[in-house]
Motif scaffolding. Structure first.
Motif, PDB file in Angstrom:
ATOM      1  N   PRO A   1      -0.849   3.148  -5.017  1.00  0.00           N
ATOM      2  CA  PRO A   1       0.004   2.118  -4.221  1.00  0.00           C
ATOM      3  C   PRO A   1       0.922   1.502  -5.102  1.00  0.00           C
ATOM      4  CG  PRO A   1      -2.198   1.548  -4.177  1.00  0.00           C
ATOM      5  CD  PRO A   1      -2.188   2.872  -4.915  1.00  0.00           C
ATOM      6  N   CYS A   2       2.236   1.229  -4.669  1.00  0.00           N
ATOM      7  CA  CYS A   2       3.070   0.518  -5.439  1.00  0.00           C
ATOM      8  C   CYS A   2       2.759  -0.812  -5.982  1.00  0.00           C
ATOM      9  CB  CYS A   2       4.361   0.614  -4.631  1.00  0.00           C
ATOM     10  SG  CYS A   2       4.476  -0.367  -3.320  1.00  0.00           S
ATOM     11  N   ASP A   3       1.947  -1.405  -5.173  1.00  0.00           N
ATOM     12  CA  ASP A   3       1.456  -2.702  -5.672  1.00  0.00           C
ATOM     13  C   ASP A   3       1.046  -2.775  -7.289  1.00  0.00           C
ATOM     14  OD1 ASP A   3      -1.474  -4.775  -5.282  1.00  0.00           O
ATOM     15  OD2 ASP A   3       0.739  -5.223  -4.703  1.00  0.00           O
TER      16      ASP A   3
ATOM     17  N   SER B   1       0.754  -1.295   0.051  1.00  0.00           N
ATOM     18  CA  SER B   1       0.022  -0.143  -0.043  1.00  0.00           C
ATOM     19  C   SER B   1       0.815   1.223  -0.068  1.00  0.00           C
ATOM     20  CB  SER B   1      -0.948   0.014   1.090  1.00  0.00           C
ATOM     21  OG  SER B   1      -0.256   0.022   2.470  1.00  0.00           O
ATOM     22  N   THR B   2       2.152   1.048   0.230  1.00  0.00           N
ATOM     23  CA  THR B   2       3.050   2.332   0.017  1.00  0.00           C
ATOM     24  C   THR B   2       3.006   2.895  -1.224  1.00  0.00           C
ATOM     25  OG1 THR B   2       4.463   1.218   1.723  1.00  0.00           O
ATOM     26  CG2 THR B   2       5.449   3.108   0.550  1.00  0.00           C
ATOM     27  N   SER B   3       3.025   4.107  -1.509  1.00  0.00           N
ATOM     28  CA  SER B   3       2.789   4.785  -2.721  1.00  0.00           C
ATOM     29  C   SER B   3       4.022   4.714  -3.574  1.00  0.00           C
ATOM     30  CB  SER B   3       2.590   6.429  -2.381  1.00  0.00           C
ATOM     31  OG  SER B   3       3.771   7.324  -1.929  1.00  0.00           O
ATOM     32  N   ILE B   4       3.965   5.026  -4.623  1.00  0.00           N
ATOM     33  CA  ILE B   4       4.916   4.655  -5.525  1.00  0.00           C
ATOM     34  C   ILE B   4       5.926   5.873  -5.320  1.00  0.00           C
ATOM     35  CG2 ILE B   4       5.492   4.992  -8.221  1.00  0.00           C
ATOM     36  CD1 ILE B   4       2.816   3.962  -8.800  1.00  0.00           C
ATOM     37  N   ARG B   5       5.548   7.071  -5.118  1.00  0.00           N
ATOM     38  CA  ARG B   5       6.281   8.439  -4.706  1.00  0.00           C
ATOM     39  C   ARG B   5       7.078   7.842  -3.566  1.00  0.00           C
ATOM     40  NH1 ARG B   5       5.333  12.913  -6.491  1.00  0.00           N
ATOM     41  NH2 ARG B   5       3.124  12.412  -6.916  1.00  0.00           N
TER      42      ARG B   5
ATOM     43  N   ARG C   1       7.892 -12.031   5.106  1.00  0.00           N
ATOM     44  CA  ARG C   1       7.318 -12.759   3.858  1.00  0.00           C
ATOM     45  C   ARG C   1       7.171 -11.845   2.674  1.00  0.00           C
ATOM     46  NH1 ARG C   1       1.865 -12.746   2.477  1.00  0.00           N
ATOM     47  NH2 ARG C   1       1.253 -14.461   1.040  1.00  0.00           N
ATOM     48  N   VAL C   2       7.870 -12.045   1.608  1.00  0.00           N
ATOM     49  CA  VAL C   2       7.833 -11.318   0.651  1.00  0.00           C
ATOM     50  C   VAL C   2       6.733 -11.313  -0.384  1.00  0.00           C
ATOM     51  CG1 VAL C   2       9.344 -10.826  -1.550  1.00  0.00           C
ATOM     52  CG2 VAL C   2      10.292 -11.679   0.580  1.00  0.00           C
ATOM     53  N   VAL C   3       5.999 -10.389  -0.647  1.00  0.00           N
ATOM     54  CA  VAL C   3       4.813 -10.588  -1.626  1.00  0.00           C
ATOM     55  C   VAL C   3       5.261  -9.742  -2.845  1.00  0.00           C
ATOM     56  CG1 VAL C   3       3.247 -10.610   0.362  1.00  0.00           C
ATOM     57  CG2 VAL C   3       3.856  -8.448  -0.474  1.00  0.00           C
ATOM     58  N   GLY C   4       6.476  -8.913  -2.988  1.00  0.00           N
ATOM     59  CA  GLY C   4       6.468  -8.529  -4.123  1.00  0.00           C
ATOM     60  C   GLY C   4       7.932  -7.681  -4.330  1.00  0.00           C
ATOM     61  N   VAL C   5       8.225  -6.940  -5.288  1.00  0.00           N
ATOM     62  CA  VAL C   5       9.231  -6.033  -5.450  1.00  0.00           C
ATOM     63  C   VAL C   5       8.981  -4.975  -6.179  1.00  0.00           C
ATOM     64  CG1 VAL C   5      11.228  -7.812  -4.809  1.00  0.00           C
ATOM     65  CG2 VAL C   5      10.530  -7.560  -7.133  1.00  0.00           C
ATOM     66  N   VAL C   6       9.761  -3.758  -6.044  1.00  0.00           N
ATOM     67  CA  VAL C   6       9.545  -2.544  -7.057  1.00  0.00           C
ATOM     68  C   VAL C   6      11.021  -2.192  -7.126  1.00  0.00           C
ATOM     69  CG1 VAL C   6       8.758  -0.128  -7.271  1.00  0.00           C
ATOM     70  CG2 VAL C   6       7.256  -1.908  -6.006  1.00  0.00           C
ATOM     71  N   SER C   7      11.336  -2.267  -8.599  1.00  0.00           N
ATOM     72  CA  SER C   7      12.621  -1.852  -9.004  1.00  0.00           C
ATOM     73  C   SER C   7      12.676  -0.471  -9.417  1.00  0.00           C
ATOM     74  CB  SER C   7      13.139  -2.868 -10.032  1.00  0.00           C
ATOM     75  OG  SER C   7      12.495  -2.735 -11.379  1.00  0.00           O
ATOM     76  N   GLU C   8      13.959   0.005  -9.687  1.00  0.00           N
ATOM     77  CA  GLU C   8      14.085   1.457 -10.500  1.00  0.00           C
ATOM     78  C   GLU C   8      13.288   1.222 -11.817  1.00  0.00           C
ATOM     79  OE1 GLU C   8      18.405   3.080  -9.087  1.00  0.00           O
ATOM     80  OE2 GLU C   8      18.436   1.612 -10.412  1.00  0.00           O
ATOM     81  N   ARG C   9      13.452   0.312 -12.403  1.00  0.00           N
ATOM     82  CA  ARG C   9      12.791   0.238 -13.724  1.00  0.00           C
ATOM     83  C   ARG C   9      11.222   0.470 -13.631  1.00  0.00           C
ATOM     84  NH1 ARG C   9      15.640  -5.308 -16.124  1.00  0.00           N
ATOM     85  NH2 ARG C   9      17.714  -4.551 -16.656  1.00  0.00           N
TER      86      ARG C   9
ATOM     87  N   LEU D   1       8.865  -5.764  -1.313  1.00  0.00           N
ATOM     88  CA  LEU D   1       7.619  -5.511  -0.569  1.00  0.00           C
ATOM     89  C   LEU D   1       7.152  -6.680   0.567  1.00  0.00           C
ATOM     90  CD1 LEU D   1       5.330  -4.185  -3.706  1.00  0.00           C
ATOM     91  CD2 LEU D   1       6.766  -2.855  -1.711  1.00  0.00           C
ATOM     92  N   VAL D   2       6.692  -6.704   1.425  1.00  0.00           N
ATOM     93  CA  VAL D   2       6.398  -7.562   2.607  1.00  0.00           C
ATOM     94  C   VAL D   2       5.113  -7.522   2.779  1.00  0.00           C
ATOM     95  CG1 VAL D   2       8.589  -7.513   3.362  1.00  0.00           C
ATOM     96  CG2 VAL D   2       7.512  -6.223   4.450  1.00  0.00           C
ATOM     97  N   ASP D   3       4.558  -8.720   3.449  1.00  0.00           N
ATOM     98  CA  ASP D   3       3.071  -8.768   4.004  1.00  0.00           C
ATOM     99  C   ASP D   3       3.153  -7.768   5.328  1.00  0.00           C
ATOM    100  OD1 ASP D   3       0.850  -9.426   5.790  1.00  0.00           O
ATOM    101  OD2 ASP D   3       1.190 -11.415   4.684  1.00  0.00           O
ATOM    102  N   PRO D   4       2.464  -6.687   5.519  1.00  0.00           N
ATOM    103  CA  PRO D   4       2.140  -5.969   6.770  1.00  0.00           C
ATOM    104  C   PRO D   4       1.995  -6.737   8.272  1.00  0.00           C
ATOM    105  CG  PRO D   4       0.535  -5.317   5.139  1.00  0.00           C
ATOM    106  CD  PRO D   4       1.236  -6.500   4.548  1.00  0.00           C
TER     107      PRO D   4
END
Length: 141
Positions: A67-69, A16-20, A44-52, A36-39
């Protein structure tokens, strides 16, 4: 063993963290990946956000307050911490990625970047070159 090269100080956020805010985390911590981790379970890893991912979001005009999701990679490439550097190198090549999430028993352990491997390779080459220069054949140590 890749675990010894992985950075254990992982920059984390929740889906839920914003992309910004994810972009700010990257800039403040000088990293190219946010895990990205489960709150409810920060291991527990639920995803990643890269520079790309962030660059693509900007390029396509996505609202950075979303949200970055929505831009995250959900099928995360992971390797257990006791895997070999050769396996990590193959995963980087095969998947065209620059970061691998390192796990231990399926839980977040750290992050290994291709930059870490390049630095390690350069350090090893320098050490070998120094040793060869310092200890010529027939010399005693």
């Amino acid at each position: 063993m890749i675990g010894q090269f992985a950075k254990k100080e992982v920059v984390k956020a929740t889906p839920s963290t914003s992309i910004r805010d994810v972009a700010k985390l990257m800039a403040e911590n000088n990293v190219g990946l946010v895990v990205l981790v489960d709150p409810r379970d920060p291991q527990r890893v639920v995803g990643v956000v890269s520079e790309r991912d962030v660059v693509r979001a900007v390029a396509y005009g996505i609202d950075l307050d979303q949200p970055c999701d929505i831009i995250a990679t959900k099928r995360v490439i992971t390797l257990e911490y006791d895997r070999s550097l050769a396996e990590a190198a193959e995963a980087f090549r095969k998947h065209g990625i620059r970061h691998i999430v390192v796990t231990q028993g399926g839980k977040l352990y750290g992050v290994l970047s291709i930059r870490d491997l390049i630095r390690e390779d350069a350090a090893l080459r320098e050490a070998v070159a120094f040793q060869e220069w310092t200890f010529e054949p027939g010399m005693s140590a």
